[in-house]
Design a protein around this motif. Sequence first.
Motif, PDB file in Angstrom:
ATOM      1  N   PHE A  86       0.831  -1.205   0.000  1.00 14.67           N
ATOM      2  CA  PHE A  86       0.000   0.000   0.000  1.00 14.67           C
ATOM      3  C   PHE A  86       0.865   1.254   0.000  1.00 14.67           C
ATOM      4  O   PHE A  86       1.753   1.420   0.824  1.00 14.67           O
ATOM      5  CB  PHE A  86      -0.914   0.015   1.227  1.00 14.67           C
ATOM      6  CG  PHE A  86      -1.909   1.136   1.214  1.00 14.67           C
ATOM      7  CD1 PHE A  86      -3.003   1.106   0.354  1.00 14.67           C
ATOM      8  CD2 PHE A  86      -1.752   2.230   2.052  1.00 14.67           C
ATOM      9  CE1 PHE A  86      -3.923   2.139   0.339  1.00 14.67           C
ATOM     10  CE2 PHE A  86      -2.666   3.269   2.042  1.00 14.67           C
ATOM     11  CZ  PHE A  86      -3.752   3.217   1.177  1.00 14.67           C
ATOM     12  N   ARG A  88       0.871   5.043   0.596  1.00 14.77           N
ATOM     13  CA  ARG A  88       0.062   6.079   1.260  1.00 14.77           C
ATOM     14  C   ARG A  88      -0.028   7.357   0.426  1.00 14.77           C
ATOM     15  O   ARG A  88      -1.019   8.090   0.494  1.00 14.77           O
ATOM     16  CB  ARG A  88       0.651   6.400   2.638  1.00 14.77           C
ATOM     17  CG  ARG A  88       0.519   5.244   3.635  1.00 14.77           C
ATOM     18  CD  ARG A  88       1.045   5.653   5.005  1.00 14.77           C
ATOM     19  NE  ARG A  88       0.895   4.577   5.966  1.00 14.77           N
ATOM     20  CZ  ARG A  88      -0.218   4.332   6.654  1.00 14.77           C
ATOM     21  NH1 ARG A  88      -1.281   5.117   6.468  1.00 14.77           N
ATOM     22  NH2 ARG A  88      -0.271   3.345   7.525  1.00 14.77           N
ATOM     23  N   GLN A  92      -3.125   3.803  -2.950  1.00 19.14           N
ATOM     24  CA  GLN A  92      -3.383   2.606  -3.755  1.00 19.14           C
ATOM     25  C   GLN A  92      -2.324   1.540  -3.468  1.00 19.14           C
ATOM     26  O   GLN A  92      -1.238   1.831  -2.981  1.00 19.14           O
ATOM     27  CB  GLN A  92      -3.337   2.948  -5.255  1.00 19.14           C
ATOM     28  CG  GLN A  92      -4.477   3.834  -5.736  1.00 19.14           C
ATOM     29  CD  GLN A  92      -4.369   4.115  -7.221  1.00 19.14           C
ATOM     30  OE1 GLN A  92      -3.269   4.067  -7.784  1.00 19.14           O
ATOM     31  NE2 GLN A  92      -5.480   4.404  -7.866  1.00 19.14           N
ATOM     32  N   PHE A  93      -2.733   0.301  -3.781  1.00 15.84           N
ATOM     33  CA  PHE A  93      -1.774  -0.783  -3.687  1.00 15.84           C
ATOM     34  C   PHE A  93      -0.919  -0.816  -4.961  1.00 15.84           C
ATOM     35  O   PHE A  93      -1.440  -0.670  -6.065  1.00 15.84           O
ATOM     36  CB  PHE A  93      -2.482  -2.137  -3.509  1.00 15.84           C
ATOM     37  CG  PHE A  93      -2.950  -2.388  -2.104  1.00 15.84           C
ATOM     38  CD1 PHE A  93      -2.079  -2.929  -1.157  1.00 15.84           C
ATOM     39  CD2 PHE A  93      -4.257  -2.078  -1.725  1.00 15.84           C
ATOM     40  CE1 PHE A  93      -2.509  -3.156   0.144  1.00 15.84           C
ATOM     41  CE2 PHE A  93      -4.691  -2.300  -0.427  1.00 15.84           C
ATOM     42  CZ  PHE A  93      -3.811  -2.848   0.511  1.00 15.84           C
TER      43      PHE A  93
END
Length: 311
Positions: A86, A88, A92-93
Amino acid sequence: MEVNEAQAIFDAARDQVATIVVGKSMPITLTFTALLAGGHVLFEDIPGVGKTTLVQAMAKTLAVPFSRIQFTPDMLPSDVLGTSIFNRATNQFEFQKGPVFTSILLADEINRATPRTQAALLEAMGEGRVTTDGHTYQLAPDFFVMATENPTDYAGTYPLPEAQLDRFMLRLSLGYPDADAEKSLLLTPDRKTMIAQLTPRLDASLLAETKKLVANVTVSDAIASYVLALVQATRHDNRVRLGISPRGGIALVTAAKAFATLNGRTYVDPSDIQTLLDPVFGHRLIAKDPTLSTATILADILQNTAVPIRG
């Protein structure tokens, strides 16, 4: 590029690897055969005979990306393929690619990993891609796995399942060196030092050009019939529980075309098929009696199958 030019280039590459792995010219040639044929190689032997050394020498001879995975029982599939982390900043991953995203992959002691981790390589080796978290990622066009494994009766090993074995075009064994070769090992510098001094002899463009030559190697109707007869003989032998599949027959022909190219020919000869029969079929054949060597069965089949007069 002409076939004689390719032969000269690969002869020089093989000679360089042979300075590191002494007295093993045929295993070295067969490793280059699998490389040109777009297959993968499994080295099965006892520890200490030079399996990993051969792979490292190959990697230094090829000017393409190289990764090594040391397989252990606690490894997870994500250690091979990669994992999503992930971010930050973007909320999104993001997929972080694992060591499988390379051209040359050394899967060292592959059978020390659990079947779950072994299976992580199935799609990569069979289809040249990785699917994870609903996304598919293509691997390098020259993706080539050279795996080593210890005999399955050694402690801490997990036998490779049939589907995994079938992903390897060739299974090779180095064995002990002869007396002269082993004596030279005692008298020459450390192998790690020698490997570090090797220079690249082949790059991605040369590999691609040579693979085009392999694709154009002639396979006559007589050779195809010979291969088919050998395949069918494995299915009808009373000593065999599982014979060779159509994919195994295709692998034999493909490997024979690459082997012919390395020998400066534009056609497959019956001797190519005979040389490659055990390395291609040996790990795909399952005998009813596990104590019976598949090499013995294949030698009998080879002896009892008519050889075409002309290739």
